[in-house]
Write a protein that holds these residues in place. Sequence first.
Motif, PDB file in Angstrom:
ATOM      1  N   LEU A  98       0.878  -1.175   0.000  1.00  0.00           N
ATOM      2  CA  LEU A  98       0.000   0.000   0.000  1.00  0.00           C
ATOM      3  C   LEU A  98       0.910   1.219   0.000  1.00  0.00           C
ATOM      4  CD1 LEU A  98      -2.720   1.512   0.413  1.00  0.00           C
ATOM      5  CD2 LEU A  98      -2.315   1.281   2.873  1.00  0.00           C
ATOM      6  N   ILE A 108      -2.598   0.322  -4.270  1.00  0.00           N
ATOM      7  CA  ILE A 108      -2.474  -0.999  -3.672  1.00  0.00           C
ATOM      8  C   ILE A 108      -1.917  -1.910  -4.753  1.00  0.00           C
ATOM      9  CG2 ILE A 108      -3.725  -2.959  -2.708  1.00  0.00           C
ATOM     10  CD1 ILE A 108      -5.685  -0.963  -1.517  1.00  0.00           C
ATOM     11  N   GLN A 134      -8.281  -7.604   2.316  1.00  0.00           N
ATOM     12  CA  GLN A 134      -9.115  -6.507   2.791  1.00  0.00           C
ATOM     13  C   GLN A 134      -8.333  -5.469   3.591  1.00  0.00           C
ATOM     14  OE1 GLN A 134     -12.202  -6.183   1.747  1.00  0.00           O
ATOM     15  NE2 GLN A 134     -12.233  -4.182   2.768  1.00  0.00           N
ATOM     16  N   VAL A 148      -7.060  -2.412   1.851  1.00  0.00           N
ATOM     17  CA  VAL A 148      -8.196  -1.645   1.345  1.00  0.00           C
ATOM     18  C   VAL A 148      -8.803  -0.814   2.471  1.00  0.00           C
ATOM     19  CG1 VAL A 148     -10.494  -1.814   0.314  1.00  0.00           C
ATOM     20  CG2 VAL A 148      -8.672  -3.367  -0.435  1.00  0.00           C
ATOM     21  N   ASP A 149      -8.932  -1.448   3.633  1.00  0.00           N
ATOM     22  CA  ASP A 149      -9.490  -0.717   4.769  1.00  0.00           C
ATOM     23  C   ASP A 149      -8.599   0.452   5.144  1.00  0.00           C
ATOM     24  OD1 ASP A 149     -11.572  -2.410   4.825  1.00  0.00           O
ATOM     25  OD2 ASP A 149     -10.813  -3.659   6.472  1.00  0.00           O
ATOM     26  N   ALA A 166      -6.548   1.979   3.263  1.00  0.00           N
ATOM     27  CA  ALA A 166      -6.622   2.984   2.198  1.00  0.00           C
ATOM     28  C   ALA A 166      -7.875   3.837   2.380  1.00  0.00           C
ATOM     29  CB  ALA A 166      -6.627   2.308   0.830  1.00  0.00           C
ATOM     30  N   GLN A 167      -8.967   3.156   2.698  1.00  0.00           N
ATOM     31  CA  GLN A 167     -10.226   3.890   2.866  1.00  0.00           C
ATOM     32  C   GLN A 167     -10.083   4.946   3.950  1.00  0.00           C
ATOM     33  OE1 GLN A 167     -12.835   4.036   1.069  1.00  0.00           O
ATOM     34  NE2 GLN A 167     -12.033   2.469  -0.306  1.00  0.00           N
ATOM     35  N   TYR A 196      -7.228   6.729  -6.112  1.00  0.00           N
ATOM     36  CA  TYR A 196      -7.110   5.386  -5.538  1.00  0.00           C
ATOM     37  C   TYR A 196      -6.881   4.398  -6.655  1.00  0.00           C
ATOM     38  CZ  TYR A 196      -8.599   1.063  -3.213  1.00  0.00           C
ATOM     39  OH  TYR A 196      -8.677  -0.217  -2.721  1.00  0.00           O
ATOM     40  N   ASP A 238      -5.910   0.438  -7.582  1.00  0.00           N
ATOM     41  CA  ASP A 238      -5.740  -0.951  -7.152  1.00  0.00           C
ATOM     42  C   ASP A 238      -5.125  -1.697  -8.331  1.00  0.00           C
ATOM     43  OD1 ASP A 238      -5.993  -3.599  -6.472  1.00  0.00           O
ATOM     44  OD2 ASP A 238      -7.886  -3.270  -5.399  1.00  0.00           O
TER      45      ASP A 238
END
Lengths: 1038, 764
Positions: free
Chosen positions: B611, B620, B648, B651-652, B654-655, B667, B669
């Motif tokens: 990340l 990511i 996950q 991603v979390d 990043a959020q 963002y 991926d």
Amino acid sequence: MSQQGYVAAPPYSQAQPGMGAYQGGFGSGPTQPLYGHYGGPPQAFSAPPAGMMKSSVAPAASMPLSPGSSQYNPNVQQNGSHPQSYPAPPAVSAPYGQPPHSLYNSMASPGPPPTQQLTNQMSSMNLGSHVQGLQSPPPPASSVVQQPFQTPPPSTMAPPQMPPGLQSPHMSPLMSPPQSPPASMPMASQSMAGTSMAGMGRPFPGPPPPGPGGFQQPGLGSAGQPGYPQQAGQFGGYMAGPQQNMPGAFPGAQSAMAGPPQKKLDPDSIPSITHVIEDDQVKQGGQVFTTNIRGQVPPLVTTDFTVTDQGNASPRFIRCTTYSLPCTADLAKQCQVPLAAIIKPFASLPKNETPLYVVNHGDTGPVRCNRCKAYMCPYMQFIDGGRRYQCGFCNCVNEVPVFYFQHLDHMGRRVDFYERPELSLGSYEFVATLDYCKNNKPPNPPAYIFMIDVSYNNIKSGLVKLICDELKTLLEKLPREEGMETSAIKVGFVTYNKVLHFYNVKSALAQPQMMVVSDTAEMFVPLLDGFLVNYQDSRAVIYNLLDQIPDMFADTAESETVFAPVIQAGVEAFKAAECSGKLFIFQSSMPTAEAPGKLKNRDDKKLVNTDKEKTLFQPQKGVYEQLSKDCVASGCCVDLFLFPSQYTDIATMADVPSHTGGSVYKYSNFQIETDGEHFLRDLRKDVQKSIGFDAIMRVRTSTGFRATDFFGGIYMNNTTDVEMAAVDCDNGVTVEFKHDDTLSEESGALMQCALLYTTIGGQRRLRIHNLSLNCSSQLSELYKSCETDSLINFFAKSAYRAILNQPLKNVREILVNQTAHMLACYRKNCASPSAASQLILPDAMKVFPVYMNSLMKTAPLVGSTELSTDDRAHQRLSVMAMGVEDTQLLLYPRLIPLHNIDVNSEKPATPVRCSEERLTDSGIFLLENGQSMFLWLGQASSPDLIQSLFNLPSLAHLQGHMCALPELDNPLSRKVRSIISGLLEKRSNSMKLQIVRQKDKPEMLFRQFLVEDKGLHGGASYMDFLCYVHREIRQLLT
Amino acid sequence: MTTFPEYIAQNEERDGVRFSWNVWPSSRLEATRMVVPVAALFTPLKERTDLPPIQYEPVLCSRATCRAVLNPLCQVDYRAKLWACNFCYQRNQRGPQMPLVFLYVVDTCMEDEDLQALKESLQMSLSLLPPTALVGLITFGRMVQVHELGCEGISKSYVFRGTKDLNAKQLQEMLGLTKPSAAQGRGPQAAPQQSFNRFLQPVQKIDMNLTDLLGELQRDPWPVTQGKRPLRSLGVAMSIAVGLLECTFPNTGARIMTFIGGPATQGPGMVVGDELKTPIRSWHDIEKDNAKFMKKATKHYESLANRASSNGHIIDIYACALDQTGLLEMKCCTNYTGGYMVMADSFNTSLFKQTFQRVFTKDVQGSFKMAFAATLEIKTSREIKVSGAIGPCVSLNAKGPCVSENEIGTGGTCQWKVCGLDPSTTLALYFEVVNQHNAPIPQGGRGAIQFVTQYQHSSGQRRIRVTTTARNWADAQTQIQSIAASFDQEAAAILMARLAVYRAETEEGPDVLRWLDRQLIRLVGEHTCRVSATIDPNRKQLIPVFVFSVRSLVFNNSPDESSYYRHHFNRQDLTQALIMIQPVLYAYSFNGPPEPVLLDSSSILPDRILLMDTFFQILIYHGETVAQWRKAGYQDMPEYENFKHLLQAPVDDAQELLHTRFPMPRYIDTEHGGSQVRLYLHHLRSRGVTSAQRQCDIINNFPVQTLLFAPVPTPIHTCRHDQQVKSFLLLLFSGSLPALQSEPLPDPQQHVHLGAGKTLTCNL
């Protein structure tokens, strides 16, 4: 518009090959007036009249001129015979039975009376009224003229009062041997003030004519036919020349209205327009005029006739000043008759005449001469078995295009002659190919933009609401192409005061959008999509908008407006939408807001009658000049509706409309109650008019002559292409011709007017009008084929243009001089020898002096400080774009008696002459000239009539400003109202009905239209003018 | 006794201030020798929950002889906004409640889809505004329309040519904003605000109307011929927006929010012609003096920025287009006024939508976090003066005893105007120690600096925040160690970087590079400076790396991107700025919890998820194996739930970042072999080489792959010798260059070549 001023291109240019010198105007001929139809001669005799005028000015103020003039009136005589070229109509006796013809008897009396006798005769002529004047107690000045009508003369020698029609030509003892020969002179003298006596004596131009008296029947033995002198056909009328000069009799522009009782020659004895009109109506009315003969003179514009096109354009499209051109430039110069055509390319045709055929040659476009580019027309001569054709204009021999080939019949005519309008008709249209379109793209349908001034004045007067309400229904009636369901014309809306508000009325919108543009310095159109829309599609949004506009500005306090930016906005809109169209601008005042084209009050009455008077007519230079150019370039016609309460510099404001084929309507001190309906009628007519856009006109002629000058609502970038942003059914373009070379009698003179334009449906078309004229080396032919109505149209336009550059005095002088010259030339070259004292008028021109005199009394040409500068400028500009019908009517209004009207008759009421003398105290008259309309009520009108017309017990009950007759259910009311509505229907402008009572103050307005009388603001009476002209003629002849 | 890092952290937490040096050398001479000046990063609106929520400026009675302060015993008439002084009975106007003004300036030359998205965002924003906030709408395309609000039955707008600039007076006249002489005598004293109320109205009043208006907004209807750009009158639109506020709400907090879908193509401020075949200027064009609109446009926007800032108005620019839009020319507008510059590919991206929404973030009291029309004043103790400020501010030209003659950044003043502020807005302030060598400061003496920030709170009140800081003086002769120990390398790096950016903005490129390099050499090559030599190498190891990164921040990318990055670099607080120049890389694997890893290609392992946070982007990256697993769908199988969690986790994280960052990062991926992976590599590459050997290879067009996967830089302090420093610099330059244009990446070979040549000529 031609860049050349009048100075540069006087109408009579062909009269003087060395025009350059003439153009110099100021420099060359030292005494030569700048404006003039004369070549060389004017110098010779223009000086004396000038001097005379001068001398006449001084005593003018002190009024005794009138007696002076009256003294000479008696000499006037008329011999109203008609040219032989017309078959004598059977009905002739009726018109000739009228008073003037009573004189014919005496005229036909054997043997020319000696000079002395003439004098006596004149005195005797006078006697009738004279005697009466003596017998009756001196009546009030204003009523004197009516005396003869009121009380039958005691003398049998005063027959003019006889009701028309009853009078037999035989019972005219007027000219019988004099009764009291010397009476007249001394009496006149006595009644004259000393000054006038002095004046009288002074400027005698020459010895009294030694020749026979004025009433001689020249060289005719037909005395046996009383009343119908069968003299040489070309002789129109005979008039006795004045025995003595009349100082200041003419042009007595300043002569006072009021004067002592005047002694008058019977006015009926001088040529009458109403008679001429009536005669022609009787002769040719209701008949078919077939245009198959070259140089055929059409009926008068006033005559009701039907045209069948057989190779020449209908006179509704083209009228000429003469239908027989002189063969050489010298002849033309000699006679001074202007050679001109008045073209009304879009004239509306009556329902019973065939509309123009449209020829479609597909992608190849119209067939044209390779050399001169003339369009295929009946004057193309097919030769060589139909493989080639010779152009009638330039004589070039062209190959017939393969697709166009057709065999010839035994007459040498193409077999498809009758199938092809362009071979057999005088007028037709071609569908234009892309080559004839801007940027080679087919045009879009035109657009109408309504631009409403929403400043304080217009809101307050209720005008804005009136317009908005009217538009809702009016827009349903936009002109549409034949056979189309709806009109293709797009509409757009702008309101403005100091800034402009454009409206987006796209059909998809729930409500209109307003876009304000305040940048008036550099105007632009803020939107494209949704500004110009189809009314049918956007009706809901437009309704919404029109409902809102009056409310939106209800509280406005803005009193300043812009103007040039408004027009600019229209131009930009058309440019952006790539279409042509028309702007309807409703403006309240002079644009004083800070913006391009801002105007200031430059009205200055002190300039009147000075050399600087012309500046009052000249538009302000700069912004508007460029604007006109822009408008024409993008096919933007501007119609201006003005609602001023004071001076608005119409000369400048109307500049753009007058160059773009637009009209200017003026409603001074607009009040909705009195002017609302009048304005709406104008608006309706204007919107619904048939019209063509983005037009360019070219007049081609056969070799030997060519079009040299153009007058009208036009713009000219070069010397040949007449550009018109729009041309409607009322626009007339006057074209003047000059000789290049000698014309041949045999081949005649041909002209072809080609008008390229965009139809209201957005089609590009070419409208072609062809006309062939005769040529003759005999001046008599020319005079025989003259058309007075057209002549006067030409003179009006040329004089109105001339006043931009020259003092009015010169212009008037030249008009008189040229009138005299034309008539003198006729007298010299065409008339049988006769006494110099006789005034001999060519038949075709016998009423020409009336018109000319009337023209000189029109507001632009009469230098009076009482007239509003705006009105003068307005009239000047409106006339410039008029056709022959309009100028005729304007210069000789219709005066229709209503009190003795036959309510059951289908026949239209017969007009009477425009003179005070025709009015009666008990009469009711309707007067109209295409611009104004009056209902004149005599003091002593019968209460019955008043009751039937107004539902009032008496005239005294009549209230202020009535502008329409009440709708009453009685035959008279119905009849009168139908006459009025018929006229309103027929005329191109709506007219405001003004009701005036005799002796009321507003009567003055009415009186200025009595063109045979002395002008209210100056200008001679018809009689005086005639005498003056006669004197001029005699001078020319000696 | 706390350590310096703890001390620094505490101070920052409390004051929002971070100094480059926390102990100040007590003489001018010593101070200048330190290379890094005494300077501070100051975050005026640093969020402090413990601060008293409201600080009124004391309201004084207006009677000159009284001047009593408004107090609870005064009678207040809330409706008439009057209060009566309970001492002298003077009736006083209550201090004017400043309205908040939001003026939307909206481009209509864009694809329908974009426009639709934008319209929705705008409509949404209305609901975020306080009901009393005034809003206005200006739209533009070929023309500029100023919309009148609250019209019934018909919508009205004033339209202006897009090619003609108007001064405030002309505009005032054309909009009918002049004191209405016509209105005189009509109606009982028509409120003077009446006239501009037509264009700027309270949200609560015209909410529906404006929503409809926005809803009906159409794409610019003027036809655009093939091969042409739409005519976009951005320059005039902004000028009108500035002018409108100038004549209606001077010195009142106002925000002009400009939404543009492409470059200005006509009129003043145009940056490119409408011929599509002529591309918008690049650095190359600019160097060659081939950007024919740039100077004029820049001048135009600069003057607008000056007008706006002098009236206390903010200009935001939200530019959403695939190509450049002229941010280079327009940067002053945001940078002088404290406005936001947001760049995205389209209005229909969450990047724009969320970022825009975040503009309207509110605090716990429900007030916007943004503040308006602030002035920052600095007061210093005698021994130290202020040289200047770098950040989203303009000078107020306030001379005073604490103003240094030496200007750094915007200097020559002790007051600056910051029209737009938010809690993260950070200014860099540079000071000069003026104490002479022969005037020693007694032991334990402290120098103090006071920051006085007056601003209009979004509630409409004016507030003042005063931050006073003090630091110890130390004699460099005797206490060199303590000075060295107080060095805050992070702050220093950012402060130096700001300075570099500032110089890059205001000076010619090569000169700035030279200056930057010289500074670096002086700092790193310790023989040049005693003080810096004594700094623990660990405490300055980051400096070269930062400076190196700054070089790329300053000198790479397209002109617009550069302006964009610099804009944010110049206003973000230290933490964010650090991320910008040194992206953060985390690795996720089954081997343990997420861990920060070196920003190096060696960090890429097949079984790792990486990340990366570069501030503007969050990437990511799934390693080869992970990617294969994911493709095979293991995460959906219950027995591989741990893999699902592994997927996950980044991603979390990043959020979380996405939710707090302004502007919202892009963002991405991607995975091994994925199309976006190049962005990843790009960041690694630009920082991934150390040795002189490699540097030479690069210069000799060594295959790029080697460059990309080069090992981590060895700590800088090992480079002790001149030769090494030189080599290092050489390396830096070449390293920075592949990033000249980030997207699309051109042939790397060419890059290296170009870059090598350039840097060599200008530096060595």
